[in-house]
Design a protein around this motif. Sequence first.
Motif, mmCIF file in Angstrom:
data_model
loop_
_atom_site.group_PDB
_atom_site.id
_atom_site.type_symbol
_atom_site.label_atom_id
_atom_site.label_comp_id
_atom_site.label_asym_id
_atom_site.label_seq_id
_atom_site.Cartn_x
_atom_site.Cartn_y
_atom_site.Cartn_z
ATOM 1 N N SER A 40 9.399 -21.607 32.018
ATOM 2 C CA SER A 40 10.380 -21.249 31.001
ATOM 3 C C SER A 40 11.609 -22.139 31.106
ATOM 4 C CB SER A 40 10.767 -19.776 31.139
ATOM 5 O OG SER A 40 11.448 -19.555 32.363
ATOM 6 N N LYS A 87 10.534 -18.102 34.946
ATOM 7 C CA LYS A 87 9.218 -17.530 34.683
ATOM 8 C C LYS A 87 8.200 -18.644 34.619
ATOM 9 C CE LYS A 87 11.039 -13.608 32.043
ATOM 10 N NZ LYS A 87 11.059 -12.929 30.726
ATOM 11 N N CYS A 128 14.275 -20.538 23.836
ATOM 12 C CA CYS A 128 14.384 -19.089 24.038
ATOM 13 C C CYS A 128 13.636 -18.715 25.313
ATOM 14 C CB CYS A 128 13.812 -18.336 22.845
ATOM 15 S SG CYS A 128 13.974 -16.547 22.994
ATOM 16 N N ASP A 131 12.646 -15.850 26.616
ATOM 17 C CA ASP A 131 11.642 -14.785 26.669
ATOM 18 C C ASP A 131 10.494 -14.970 25.696
ATOM 19 O OD1 ASP A 131 12.956 -13.436 28.658
ATOM 20 O OD2 ASP A 131 14.193 -12.268 27.280
ATOM 21 N N ALA A 175 7.008 -12.104 22.614
ATOM 22 C CA ALA A 175 8.431 -12.054 22.925
ATOM 23 C C ALA A 175 8.667 -10.932 23.921
ATOM 24 C CB ALA A 175 9.246 -11.814 21.652
ATOM 25 N N SER A 176 9.234 -11.280 25.060
ATOM 26 C CA SER A 176 9.533 -10.310 26.109
ATOM 27 C C SER A 176 8.257 -9.532 26.457
ATOM 28 C CB SER A 176 10.667 -9.393 25.652
ATOM 29 O OG SER A 176 11.058 -8.529 26.704
ATOM 30 N N THR A 177 8.351 -8.214 26.447
ATOM 31 C CA THR A 177 7.170 -7.389 26.748
ATOM 32 C C THR A 177 6.621 -6.712 25.499
ATOM 33 O OG1 THR A 177 8.642 -5.535 27.280
ATOM 34 C CG2 THR A 177 7.937 -6.943 29.107
ATOM 35 N N TYR A 232 12.737 -6.767 18.415
ATOM 36 C CA TYR A 232 13.992 -6.531 19.123
ATOM 37 C C TYR A 232 14.889 -5.563 18.351
ATOM 38 C CZ TYR A 232 13.200 -10.152 22.656
ATOM 39 O OH TYR A 232 12.722 -10.879 23.704
ATOM 40 N N GLU A 246 19.575 -10.126 21.623
ATOM 41 C CA GLU A 246 18.289 -10.814 21.774
ATOM 42 C C GLU A 246 17.677 -11.133 20.406
ATOM 43 O OE1 GLU A 246 19.262 -8.179 23.277
ATOM 44 O OE2 GLU A 246 19.104 -8.463 25.453
#
Length: 1131
Positions: A412, A417, A453, A455, A469-471, A513, A521
């Motif tokens: 990332s 990450k 970005c 995430d 995106a994210s989780t 989000y 975010e």
Amino acid sequence: MRAVLTWRDKAEHCINDIAFKPDGTQLILAAGSRLLVYDTSDGTLLQPLKGHKDTVYCVAYAKDGLWSPEQKSVSKHKSSSKIICCSWTNDGQYLALGMFNGIISIRNKNGEEKVKIERPGGSLSPIWSICWNPSREERNDILAVADWGQKVSFYQLSGKQIGKDRALNFDPCCISYFTKGEYILLGGSDKQVSLFTKDGVRLGTVGEQNSWVWTCQAKPDSNYVVVGCQDGTISFYQLIFSTVHGLYKDRYAYRDSMTDVIVQHLITEQKVRIKCKELVKKIAIYRNRLAIQLPEKILIYELYSEDSSDMHYRVKEKIIKKFECNLLVVCANHIILCQEKRLQCLSFSGVKEREWQMESLIRYIKVIGGPPGREGLLVGLKNGQILKIFVDNLFAIVLLKQATAVRCLDMSASRKKLAVVDENDTCLVYDIDTKELLFQEPNANSVAWNTQCEDMLCFSGGGYLNIKASTFPVHRQKLQGFVVGYNGSKIFCLHVFSISAVEVPQSAPMYQYLDRKLFKEAYQIACLGVTDTDWRELAMEALEGLDFETAKKAFIRVQDLRYLELISSIEERKKRGETNNDLFLADVFSYQGKFHEAAKLYKRSGHENLALEMYTDLCMFEYAKDFLGSGDPKETKMLITKQADWARNIKEPKAAVEMYISAGEHVKAIEICGDHGWVDMLIDIARKLDKAEREPLLLCATYLKKLDSPGYAAETYLKMGDLKALVQLHVETQRWDEAFALGEKHPEFKDDIYVPYAQWLAENDRFEEAQKAFHKAGRQREAVQVLEQLTNNAVAESRFNDAAYYYWMLSMQCLDIAQADPAQKDTMLGKFYHFQRLAELYHGYHAIHRHTEDPFSVHRPETLFNISRFLLHSLPKDTPSGISKVKILFTLAKQSKALGAYRLARHAYDKLRGLYIPARFQKSIELGTLTIRAKPFHDSEELVPLCYRCSTNNPLLNNLGNVCINCRQPFIFSASSYDVLHLVEFYLEEGITDEEAISLIDLEVLRPKRDDRQLEIANNSSQILRLVETKDSMGDEDPFTAKLSFEQGGSEFVPVVVSRLVLRSMSRRDVLIKRWPPPLRWQYFRSLLPDASITMCPSCFQMFHSEDYELLVLQHGCCPYCRRCKDDPGP
């Protein structure tokens, strides 16, 4: 490039030549005196062909013949030397010959030499193989030449050499182009087949053999090559071209034509080509550096400038050394070579600075950035180990160890990450610091983090692109290829040999989000690329969530100054110490138009005055009353009146209207609505008013009428009960259907409706409908004028069928006037008979006109023959306008001749000689006049008309007209075929009414046997034949037909008058009655051939053969004479 042996076989003799079947399924080769046919798919020998006694040197599949199809035989031409090889150009216009004395002769199809190329070696360099480039993209035809001077050369069709001779260091025996002219195959004494570029640069070996390679060919439209050797070996290879490329952010470099490198800017779509003129083995790109590995060296390029869009590269360093490596990576000052388990770091001068030895095979390596000379590398091993290496550090850092082999890696943007794709096609995401597995997703073959970005990542696999995106759950869309980069809203995808930038909107992750109220975010995601609608949604959500900073940034994006002012005012109030979030949110709701929610929040925060002020500003006074509290109704009305005056003063008419209505001032409210054109408000007021309030209702209707809303105005007039005004409204707005419906219910308004309607129809050129409307309104004079004008126009435009119809309508109009006005009875009846006669003439003449003007006739010759006779017998002395005697006589002559009435035809031609003949008929009439002389001077007896009353044969041309020459009985004609119908008109005995006659005919009682005698009564004006009843028995003979056949001595017509007894003896099906309206009397006709059916139109009373009538009604949907539809009721 690598070659894979597909199959191999060996013949007994040298392979002299090879040829593929055009579709590539079979291979034929010359081995000694035999021809061998192979299946190219598996090398199976299909059949050996025998028949040649000597060695076969050449084979080929025929495509379009052996020689030019224009030549009847094969032409032969002498050559100055032995011809060793030959090749045709792509278009088949020129033939190149390679000779033993080193000369190349280019000849046309006729064998004439056009170009002669003399090689420097002369007879010491025999031309052993030549081949034209098959590419259609080349501007000029290019000839590749291989000679035993161990050189390969290229020439244009004009004989001009392209480039210099290229040395081979072996004697070439065969040369051919591979695929579509991009590469060349060469084989010979070096016992191998080599692949060259089309410019002669050697790329590699296809296959090594044990003896000289005598021939080699490429399979059509494929990457297969067959090789034939001197020892009889046949080898079939597949050439596999691997993709050589490199990617860094938005720059992509890849190999083209094996010797060129193309650098593509994925954002601007710019491309630059770097020609290396040698085989490109590896490519690496990083920032402003580009490394290209050639067979004997590595070239390092750099950009001219630091501009991100600059595409100009120049050579920075050359490492003149041969390297063997699996992967190549370039950094700012170093190159990294990957060799199985070992990594070597070299400077641009070629000096090895350090080396790393790994525990397992290196499967993936990537530069992840860093300061120049200290860049970091991300390395994935087959044993699942993932390392980070810095080029200035000898020690590798183990990031994590997993159980499965690594296929793809990416880190990332914040280096926190790590995404890994393993050999099980699973994408695993780890936290680098804690080594924790954050999540994993199946069906992945490549992965890339978004460089902007932290995430967001994307991975591809199974024909889909997955964005995570994210989780949040994965968002999927279809995509072919491999993801190799993710920058902002662009995803770089490699598909086959090309890379493309796919624009992916970030709306889906942004809304994910937003659903969790993570506004900051969501803003970061939106910055990557979303639509204006998404930006506005983000701004509104953030504003309602009281995240004013994010909302402010989003509104700046969409340039919404109104909301920016709101946010600015809230921020100022917060600085002054206000902390009531309900009050802030109420202001937000009021700006968004959620007024009721805002009012509730104002009330909850104790600021009811703000709610009242809001509703007052919005002119929503009904809601404002809720915040007035309980008070005196008079005070409330006074307040409303003041608010109305205030609204009017500040030019808020709608609010004023609402308040005036509340105060009961309807007239003022209607005036405001009418002046501003508010139709909806006007009709609302009209519907709410009581029907007794005529003044405001009439004012409403007047304004609605003026504002082009006749439907609402009609509704208002109906409410008032003012039918006359309603009729006038329908007429003025031309809403005729509503007017007619009203006229049916209230006949007193009939004239007020139909007269304007008829005038409107006439103004819009709908004259037939206008005439009917005038007639319906009782305006007979106007109705007749319209019909006369229509008739004159139809005659002038040669629309004689329309003219007949209009004359018939005129006659019926006159009959209506005669019935309605006794003073005009005689005049109108005279016109009635005149117009009826003209209608019959024009109806018949229409067929004559069509026959003479149109190329094809729709009428039978017998019909045209009958019509011509009918017209000649019926025409008055003054021929009606538009009717041509020439056309009638010409048609009569032509059809008489065709039907065998030669005497009548001669008479018609003689009559034509006395008339003025139009030029277009002149030749036909002159020819007919001459040819008729060759025919006998008599008429066919089959054409002679018969009188059904006295059974007398009448001449074809009757001086008396359409009556019998013996009994003077008028003939009744069919209105379609114009045959004489088997009808006899009879009259009722004096004292018998029409109703009594019908009742007697309908009785059909058997008559007792009596004798009827005829009694002839003569007076000064007419003779009447009366059938008188007697008591003598006459047997079973019909009393009507028994007295029809007699000899008439006088020249006057004696009508048939029947008594009650005769009427009683008649059958209803044998009698046709023309039921004319008064003042005309009914007409009675008796059919003398009951089995032959006759139909009479109930409207115009024209007679037809039933079969003809039914056919015509089916064709036209109505009577051909009066155009009465079959479903219309009779008169």
